[in-house]
Each structure stands twice: as C-alpha cells, then as structure tokens.
Design an enzyme around this catalytic site. Sequence first.
Site, PDB file in Angstrom:
ATOM      1  N   HIS A   1      47.032  33.017  41.076  1.00  0.00           N
ATOM      2  CA  HIS A   1      46.401  31.919  40.018  1.00  0.00           C
ATOM      3  C   HIS A   1      45.215  32.531  39.269  1.00  0.00           C
ATOM      4  O   HIS A   1      44.184  32.701  39.909  1.00  0.00           O
ATOM      5  CB  HIS A   1      45.960  30.673  40.787  1.00  0.00           C
ATOM      6  CG  HIS A   1      45.503  29.601  39.622  1.00  0.00           C
ATOM      7  ND1 HIS A   1      46.509  28.680  39.487  1.00  0.00           N
ATOM      8  CD2 HIS A   1      44.687  29.414  38.960  1.00  0.00           C
ATOM      9  CE1 HIS A   1      46.056  27.694  38.609  1.00  0.00           C
ATOM     10  NE2 HIS A   1      45.093  28.496  38.173  1.00  0.00           N
TER      11      HIS A   1
ATOM     12  N   HIS B   1      44.247  33.892  34.885  1.00  0.00           N
ATOM     13  CA  HIS B   1      44.549  33.733  33.573  1.00  0.00           C
ATOM     14  C   HIS B   1      44.317  34.877  32.631  1.00  0.00           C
ATOM     15  O   HIS B   1      43.413  35.707  32.857  1.00  0.00           O
ATOM     16  CB  HIS B   1      43.613  32.421  32.934  1.00  0.00           C
ATOM     17  CG  HIS B   1      43.783  31.286  33.616  1.00  0.00           C
ATOM     18  ND1 HIS B   1      44.768  30.614  33.991  1.00  0.00           N
ATOM     19  CD2 HIS B   1      42.904  30.782  34.538  1.00  0.00           C
ATOM     20  CE1 HIS B   1      44.544  29.418  34.795  1.00  0.00           C
ATOM     21  NE2 HIS B   1      43.382  29.687  35.151  1.00  0.00           N
TER      22      HIS B   1
ATOM     23  N   ARG C   1      54.026  24.814  34.364  1.00  0.00           N
ATOM     24  CA  ARG C   1      52.802  23.915  34.694  1.00  0.00           C
ATOM     25  C   ARG C   1      52.748  22.756  33.844  1.00  0.00           C
ATOM     26  O   ARG C   1      52.906  22.574  32.733  1.00  0.00           O
ATOM     27  CB  ARG C   1      51.300  24.891  34.411  1.00  0.00           C
ATOM     28  CG  ARG C   1      50.147  24.215  35.193  1.00  0.00           C
ATOM     29  CD  ARG C   1      49.230  25.283  35.005  1.00  0.00           C
ATOM     30  NE  ARG C   1      47.961  24.867  35.941  1.00  0.00           N
ATOM     31  CZ  ARG C   1      46.655  25.088  35.472  1.00  0.00           C
ATOM     32  NH1 ARG C   1      46.302  25.409  34.380  1.00  0.00           N
ATOM     33  NH2 ARG C   1      45.784  24.607  36.520  1.00  0.00           N
TER      34      ARG C   1
ATOM     35  N   ASP D   1      41.480  32.362  40.268  1.00  0.00           N
ATOM     36  CA  ASP D   1      41.328  31.459  39.098  1.00  0.00           C
ATOM     37  C   ASP D   1      40.491  32.106  38.009  1.00  0.00           C
ATOM     38  O   ASP D   1      40.015  31.709  37.323  1.00  0.00           O
ATOM     39  CB  ASP D   1      40.849  30.118  39.530  1.00  0.00           C
ATOM     40  CG  ASP D   1      40.702  29.127  38.410  1.00  0.00           C
ATOM     41  OD1 ASP D   1      41.765  29.323  37.828  1.00  0.00           O
ATOM     42  OD2 ASP D   1      40.041  28.298  38.191  1.00  0.00           O
TER      43      ASP D   1
ATOM     44  N   ASN E   1      36.086  26.374  32.439  1.00  0.00           N
ATOM     45  CA  ASN E   1      35.240  25.020  32.734  1.00  0.00           C
ATOM     46  C   ASN E   1      34.777  24.863  33.948  1.00  0.00           C
ATOM     47  O   ASN E   1      34.715  23.753  34.577  1.00  0.00           O
ATOM     48  CB  ASN E   1      36.529  24.036  32.483  1.00  0.00           C
ATOM     49  CG  ASN E   1      37.093  23.879  30.995  1.00  0.00           C
ATOM     50  OD1 ASN E   1      36.082  23.662  30.156  1.00  0.00           O
ATOM     51  ND2 ASN E   1      38.527  24.052  30.808  1.00  0.00           N
TER      52      ASN E   1
END
Length: 289
Positions: free
Chosen positions: A26, A28, A119, A244, A249
């Site tokens: 996971h 990005h 997702r 992650d 955020n």
Amino acid sequence: MKTIKAPDYNPVKPTYVLPPNACDAHCHIFGPEAEFPFAATSTYKPADAPKAMLRSLHAHIGITRAVLVQASCHGTDNRAMLDAIADSNDTYRGVAMVDGTVTDEELRELHAGGVRGVRFNFVRHLGGAPDLDTFFGIVNRIKDLGWHVVLHLDSADILTYSSLLDAIPVPFIIDHMGRAKVADGVEQAPFQSLLALMRNNPRAWVKISGSERISAAGAPFRDAIPFAAQLIAAAPDRVLWGTDFPHPNITGDMPNDGELVNLFAEMCPDEALRHQILVDNPDRLYWRS
C-alpha cells in the site's frame, strides 16, 4: 484545495532486514504535477511523490516489490500509476479508481498495465459509500479479470455494511486495520467486528498498515502492535503490509518509513509469518494473475 504535509524525506535504515521479494502492498505515486495534474475534484494538494522518489525509498529500506494504490488526489486518472508500473520491470502492481463510465475495454487495458484491483471509499467523513448499483456493477465486471476490491472502510461500519460485504463475489481488502481507534482498546466492538469478519469470511483480507492513522500515542506508533498481532492471528494467509508512503492527510506525527519496517517486525515476531505476509500473500493476490 488544502496543501497537506510532505513525507519524512530522511528515512532511517531499518534494523530489520526484509526478505527478498518483500512487497509494500500500500503506497502511492503523486505526480509530478507538471506531468500528471491533480484532479480538480481533489480536496487536498500533496507534494510531488513521483516514481523515482518511491523507488529510492524502497531501495533504502529494503523493499523489492510494491502495490500502487490510486489516491483521490488523482481521481480516476490512473496515468501516473500506470506510468510507474510500466517502468518497474514487473515489480509493481496497481489498484485503480474507476467510475461507472469505465468500459470493459478500458478495464482490460488497465489489466494489461498491471492493475489487479479497484478501490472504493466508504469512510463517512470522506464522502461515505459510493452508489451501490455502480459499486456492484463494477465489482461483477472485474470478477472475470481475477481482480479484487479494496475498501477504505471504518471498522465501526462493518456491521452496517455486513450484508454488502457478504455479497461481494471477489476477494476484498480492508485498508489500514479498519481504522480502528487504538485508544478504545482491542476489545472494542468495531475491532472485534473486523476480527470476526477475518475469521469467518474467506474472501476478506486486511492491511496492517496505517498505524499512524489509528495510534493514540504518536510516533513510533507501538500502541498499534496488539491490533496488528490479532489480525495476523485471525487470518495470516489474508494479511498484507504496506507503508502508505507518502502518507497523505496525516494530521499527527509523520511516520518515518524505515521505522515502519521495524514496527512491522514487532507486530510479527515469527519469521515464517513475516515471509508469508511480505512475500507469499501479495504474490498470490497480485502476481499470479
């Protein structure tokens, strides 16, 4: 559009040495914005985190493979993710975001580009559940591709969506330990619902990622360890781990990705189970189809 925190650009070298073919399941890719603009609908603007940055981070902390998860800042424009996968020499796979307008041909093109799942967000403060007719329409279409669905879902809502979860005909993954609140303890009803789901539904998977999102104590987020350990014990063959990166955020302490590797080792002291979570499980879900 709010500007969010950048990641920690100085990861430590982990003391735990990851096994060959370890997968960050996971993470990005963001931008670069000049080449891959952020979506006009995005509620936040991240710092660029292009493929070269992710590759450098993974080399430093010992990760060989990765699953790139499309984030809302790029919306359904999956080009940045697909570009990174194409440049990865088969070490990256992807989870896309699509909407009801996606065609079967476009889904096949995504598959050829390395995508193996879609997702959907169910988190209330991020907009809540998608249109369920659209959701099941897409899920039923990806079944023949051998894909799965990733659910950004609070464990507090597992009982609310229990009928929906039972009806999903493909494997599904709950992100970030179901975002259970560590402060409420492992006996809390939402987390126990997640454990029951993992024990009773053979299509359910979970990511022991996002410790920084659920921690009450802050860095290095060791209070999340009992939650991860119980999820591993519930279904070790359906658990994934991820950093992650670049941690979009985050409102509290920004994690250091090298320290997250060490945290995983504390979550899972058994080396055979570590190999299963880091290598065997992602291999089965992402590289065998």
